[in-house]
Structure formats: structure tokens, C-alpha cells
Motif scaffolding. Structure first.
Motif, PDB file in Angstrom:
ATOM      1  N   ALA A  11     -41.547  16.432 -18.981  1.00 52.64           N
ATOM      2  CA  ALA A  11     -40.589  16.816 -19.705  1.00 52.64           C
ATOM      3  C   ALA A  11     -40.237  17.239 -21.009  1.00 52.64           C
ATOM      4  O   ALA A  11     -40.629  17.073 -21.177  1.00 52.64           O
ATOM      5  CB  ALA A  11     -39.415  15.447 -19.303  1.00 52.64           C
ATOM      6  N   SER A  12     -39.254  18.529 -21.632  1.00 53.49           N
ATOM      7  CA  SER A  12     -39.201  18.910 -22.774  1.00 53.49           C
ATOM      8  C   SER A  12     -39.313  17.583 -23.513  1.00 53.49           C
ATOM      9  O   SER A  12     -37.628  16.840 -23.336  1.00 53.49           O
ATOM     10  CB  SER A  12     -37.961  19.743 -22.794  1.00 53.49           C
ATOM     11  N   GLU A  21     -43.204  20.458 -24.821  1.00 56.37           N
ATOM     12  CA  GLU A  21     -42.525  20.964 -23.581  1.00 56.37           C
ATOM     13  C   GLU A  21     -43.594  20.360 -22.570  1.00 56.37           C
ATOM     14  O   GLU A  21     -44.866  20.302 -23.301  1.00 56.37           O
ATOM     15  CB  GLU A  21     -42.424  22.479 -23.671  1.00 56.37           C
ATOM     16  N   LYS A  22     -43.453  19.788 -21.879  1.00 60.63           N
ATOM     17  CA  LYS A  22     -43.969  19.415 -20.904  1.00 60.63           C
ATOM     18  C   LYS A  22     -44.656  18.094 -21.177  1.00 60.63           C
ATOM     19  O   LYS A  22     -46.248  17.819 -21.184  1.00 60.63           O
ATOM     20  CB  LYS A  22     -45.065  20.305 -20.284  1.00 60.63           C
ATOM     21  N   GLU A  52     -40.071  19.111 -14.970  1.00 60.87           N
ATOM     22  CA  GLU A  52     -40.504  19.914 -15.882  1.00 60.87           C
ATOM     23  C   GLU A  52     -39.111  20.225 -16.836  1.00 60.87           C
ATOM     24  O   GLU A  52     -38.869  21.349 -17.612  1.00 60.87           O
ATOM     25  CB  GLU A  52     -41.089  21.296 -15.984  1.00 60.87           C
ATOM     26  N   THR A  53     -37.293  21.121 -15.862  1.00 60.29           N
ATOM     27  CA  THR A  53     -36.354  21.225 -16.295  1.00 60.29           C
ATOM     28  C   THR A  53     -35.761  20.335 -16.918  1.00 60.29           C
ATOM     29  O   THR A  53     -35.045  20.130 -17.782  1.00 60.29           O
ATOM     30  CB  THR A  53     -35.828  21.678 -14.935  1.00 60.29           C
ATOM     31  N   TYR A  54     -36.106  18.903 -17.516  1.00 57.13           N
ATOM     32  CA  TYR A  54     -35.533  17.657 -17.331  1.00 57.13           C
ATOM     33  C   TYR A  54     -35.433  17.878 -19.389  1.00 57.13           C
ATOM     34  O   TYR A  54     -37.049  18.130 -19.859  1.00 57.13           O
ATOM     35  CB  TYR A  54     -35.479  16.614 -17.598  1.00 57.13           C
ATOM     36  N   HIS A  55     -34.383  16.998 -19.579  1.00 58.49           N
ATOM     37  CA  HIS A  55     -34.667  17.077 -21.215  1.00 58.49           C
ATOM     38  C   HIS A  55     -34.951  15.953 -21.721  1.00 58.49           C
ATOM     39  O   HIS A  55     -33.700  14.947 -20.990  1.00 58.49           O
ATOM     40  CB  HIS A  55     -33.304  17.356 -21.572  1.00 58.49           C
ATOM     41  N   ASP A 372     -30.895  15.922 -16.792  1.00 58.97           N
ATOM     42  CA  ASP A 372     -31.659  17.366 -15.817  1.00 58.97           C
ATOM     43  C   ASP A 372     -30.476  18.243 -16.820  1.00 58.97           C
ATOM     44  O   ASP A 372     -30.388  18.556 -17.966  1.00 58.97           O
ATOM     45  CB  ASP A 372     -30.217  16.965 -14.559  1.00 58.97           C
ATOM     46  N   GLU A 373     -31.078  19.847 -15.991  1.00 59.32           N
ATOM     47  CA  GLU A 373     -30.987  20.834 -16.324  1.00 59.32           C
ATOM     48  C   GLU A 373     -28.977  21.002 -16.434  1.00 59.32           C
ATOM     49  O   GLU A 373     -29.179  22.294 -16.887  1.00 59.32           O
ATOM     50  CB  GLU A 373     -31.763  22.367 -15.174  1.00 59.32           C
ATOM     51  N   ASP A 374     -28.231  20.091 -15.744  1.00 56.36           N
ATOM     52  CA  ASP A 374     -27.612  20.923 -16.617  1.00 56.36           C
ATOM     53  C   ASP A 374     -26.785  19.878 -17.143  1.00 56.36           C
ATOM     54  O   ASP A 374     -25.547  19.672 -17.520  1.00 56.36           O
ATOM     55  CB  ASP A 374     -26.214  20.588 -14.925  1.00 56.36           C
TER      56      ASP A 374
END
Length: 394
Positions: A11-12, A21-22, A52-55, A372-374
Motif C-alpha cells: 500500500a501507499s 508507493e507500494k 495497492e489502492t490502500y493507504h 481503503d480507497e474510500d
């Protein structure tokens, strides 16, 4: 006993100095070990692969929260504080100030003593950490009491505060006070000397009276716009002073109820990300839904995400920190990096715990949140303990 190391991968990572990133971040024995290096853990580490879209962000710090999950700081029990600390990781909060409210002196004293003892000996591993106490009232204005019981308001008293700080084992870290009340400037000056944050709130102060409070050492404003003299073109009041002076860090309840989204946007434009702290000001009803609840002996009705007294006065909130963060992004167009500043960095620096909290850096406490991405909370780690994982709720 040493805990098994944990590595979050892919994740980022929103580190203290850069976004990776990643990336990978490792936790061991409650601390952050490092990023994107050969961690030398061999087969001992638990590796968690993330999309990969997670923070991956620092845990949030709520400096103004009364209660959650049916419990309140004023209940004055270890069980109440443990309940609050156990539910907060669900929203990405990994540490907080247990916040009192205006009540009879003996009730405040019981809550302070209990919280001080809890901080010293009652904290449970894996829960959000109680960093200290926010004393909200009773040194406030009757004209701007809000949901604080008027009958229990008293004038600021330095000797009384010293007694209370001793009772709290020195753990009062933030005090809401009205600078226009007689005796307040002496208290504010003492708080400043003792590295306790003096916060202007529940105040009918004029602009000049706020400036006097600042000169005495006030550096914070409790839930901006709520419980204070508003902005007028011939009398800037507390709000005008807060917006004008960089010396003042301002709390915001970003639920869209306490403050209109347009004014939240205006505040952000004026103060910037370094002078805003998002708070919940949550009461015991948080996480429980609509119904009738108690706040300082007063009946509170929670309906449609709003908590009010019988006369319609707002009585704290039930908002979660991650919801406040999402709202802030929607209302202002700010970035996730800005949110980290307002929910983690700024409160950690104000409370003088930035050496161990408030950002992702090697050696700091592994207070880590996966979004998550949201921007919904997927996992929360408190000092390296997995405190919440979405889907595991009972």
C-alpha cells in the motif's frame, strides 16, 4: 514476551517525510522498525499483503472526546475509560484525551482522580492510549454554556486547579477556559508555564479579551464557532480572533451539523492545515445509534446523527474521526496529507508527544491505520497490536 513482528506490504505509506508507493512498513515490540528495507525478520514476521489502492497513515489523536460505546469520562470508572479506549480504534483513533465537563466539584474530582489512576495503571494493551485529560469547564461563561450545566459553572481558581492537577496525577493536558472571566488570566498564565494547553472556549470574550488571553498564554480554541461569541463586523469576538491569529490552533467538529460546510471551508482557507485540529466532541451515544442518553445528568436525544438537549441545544456529537476526516476532504478539497496534519501531527505536537506519536517514522509507536480507497478504516494498530480489523466486529 516478544511479539511477532508485523509487516504491511504494497500500500501507499504516508511517512513523516514522504509518501512511499507500494511500500512496506514493519512493526516490532510496539514500535515502527522501518520502511522498505531488509527487515531481517526471517520467517518470524507476519506479512500482511494489502491492495495497492490502500493507504497506511498514522493513528488519529482526538483531544476532545467525552465518551463512546455507552461510556463517559464523567462515569469516573476504569470500565468507562476502557470502553472508550476499546471502541475508538474502529474509527482510526489510537490515542485521545479523556474529556470532562462542567459538573459539581466532587464529580469532577472523582473523574479526574479516576482518569489519572487509569492513565498510570489501567491502560489495556491493544486499546487506544489515554494520553491525558481535557478539562472542559467549569471555568467558562454562563452566557456560552451550551450543553454545560450552568449551575455548576464557577470562576477560574488557580489554587483549585492546582489541587485538581495533583488529584489527576499531573495528567491534565488541556483546559477549556473563558478568558474574560475574573481570575482566568492568572490560570492561563500558569497553564502556559506548566506546558498545559490553555484553550479558549465556552466564552463570550470580545476580540480584545481574547488577545489578552493569548498574551497570557492561550494557544488553542475549543470547537470553533460553537459555544462562543461569533464574528461581527464591529466586534470580531472569539471567532474573529481565532481566524486572524496564527498563534491559535482551532478545533473543528466536521460533522456538517455543528458548523456548516461552507464555514469549515472558510476556516480551512484562513487557518491552513497546520492550525486546525479535527475533534469529535463525542458523547456516550457514539456507536450506539438513535435513542435517549445522559450527558452530565441531562437527557440527550440522538436522532439522525444529531445529539440535542430538550431545548434543542447541541449536546456534543456522535461523529467518528474517520467520518470527520472524509467530511473535511469533501468540504474543503484538502488531501489525505492535510488530514494527517490535522488529525495526527498537530495534536501530537500540541500535547508534546510528537517524539513518539503523530507520524510514521522509525522508532515511534506503531500507531498505524490502514484505509481503503474510500478512506474507510480497514485495520488499526495500537502500539503494534491489531486493535481493529474490518469484518471482525462482533
Amino acid at each position: 514476551m516478544e511479539r511477532r513482528p508485523i509487516i504491511l506490504k504494497n500500500a501507499s505509506i504516508y511517512g513523516e517525510k514522504q509518501i512511499i508507493e507500494k511500500g512496506s512498513i514493519a512493526m516490532q515490540d510496539g514500535k515502527i522498525s522501518g520502511f522498505d528495507v531488509d527487515f531481517h525478520f526471517g520467517d518470524d514476521a507476519e506479512i500482511i499483503e494489502l491492495p495497492e489502492t490502500y493507504h497506511i497513515v498514522p493513528g488519529m489523536i482526538d483531544v476532545h472526546i467525552h465518551g463512546a460505546g455507552g461510556a463517559d469520562t464523567m462515569d469516573a470508572t476504569f470500565e468507562a475509560l476502557e470502553t472508550i479506549a476499546s471502541v475508538l480504534p474502529r474509527e482510526g483513533t489510537t490515542s485521545f484525551l479523556a474529556t470532562t465537563m462542567t459538573q459539581e466539584q466532587n464529580k469532577i474530582e472523582k473523574a479526574l482522580e479516576n482518569a489519572g489512576l487509569f492513565i498510570e495503571a489501567g491502560q489495556v494493551e491493544g486499546n487506544a492510549e489515554t494520553l491525558g485529560i481535557h478539562l472542559e469547564g467549569p471555568f467558562i461563561s454562563e452566557k456560552r454554556a451550551g450543553a454545560q450545566p450552568v449551575g455548576a459553572i464557577i470562576e477560574p481558581n488557580l489554587e483549585l486547579f492546582k489541587q485538581w492537577q495533583e488529584l489527576a496525577s499531573g495528567h491534565i493536558k488541556l483546559v477549556t477556559i473563558a478568558p474574560e472571566i475574573e481570575g482566568s488570566l492568572e490560570v492561563i498564565s500558569y497553564l502556559h508555564e506548566q506546558n498545559v494547553v490553555a484553550s479558549i472556549g465556552h466564552s463570550d470574550a470580545t476580540y480584545e479579551e481574547v488577545v489578552s488571553g493569548m498574551k497570557a498564554g492561550a494557544s488553542h480554541v475549543t470547537h470553533l464557532y460553537n459555544g462562543m461569541r461569533g464574528l461581527h463586523h464591529r466586534e470580531p469576538g472569539v471567532v474573529g480572533a481565532a481566524l486572524l491569529h496564527d498563534e491559535l490552533t482551532t478545533e473543528l467538529i466536521a460533522d456538517g451539523i455543528h458548523v456548516r460546510p461552507e464555514l469549515i471551508s472558510l476556516t480551512y482557507r484562513q487557518k491552513g492545515n497546520e492550525k486546525v485540529v479535527l475533534v469529535t466532541d463525542a458523547m456516550r451515544a457514539k456507536c450506539l445509534g438513535d435513542g435517549q442518553y445522559d450527558l452530565g445528568g441531562q437527557e440527550v436525544t440522538v436522532q439522525n446523527e444529531t445529539a440535542t438537549l430538550k431545548d434543542g441545544t447541541l449536546a456534543g456529537s456522535i461523529i467518528k474521526m474517520n467520518t470527520a476526516a472524509k467530511n473535511m476532504m469533501q468540504f474543503t478539497g484538502c488531501t489525505l496529507e492535510d488530514i494527517i496534519q490535522m488529525t495526527s501531527v498537530n495534536p501530537a505536537k500540541e500535547l508534546n508527544v510528537y517524539d513518539r506519536k503523530g507520524s510514521l517514522a522509525p522508532g515511534k509507536d506503531a500507531d498505524i491505520v490502514v484505509l481503503d480507497e474510500d478512506y474507510e478504516v480497514v485495520m488499526t494498530f495500537c502500539k503494534g497490536n491489531l486493535s481493529f480489523r474490518r469484518g471482525d466486529e462482533t
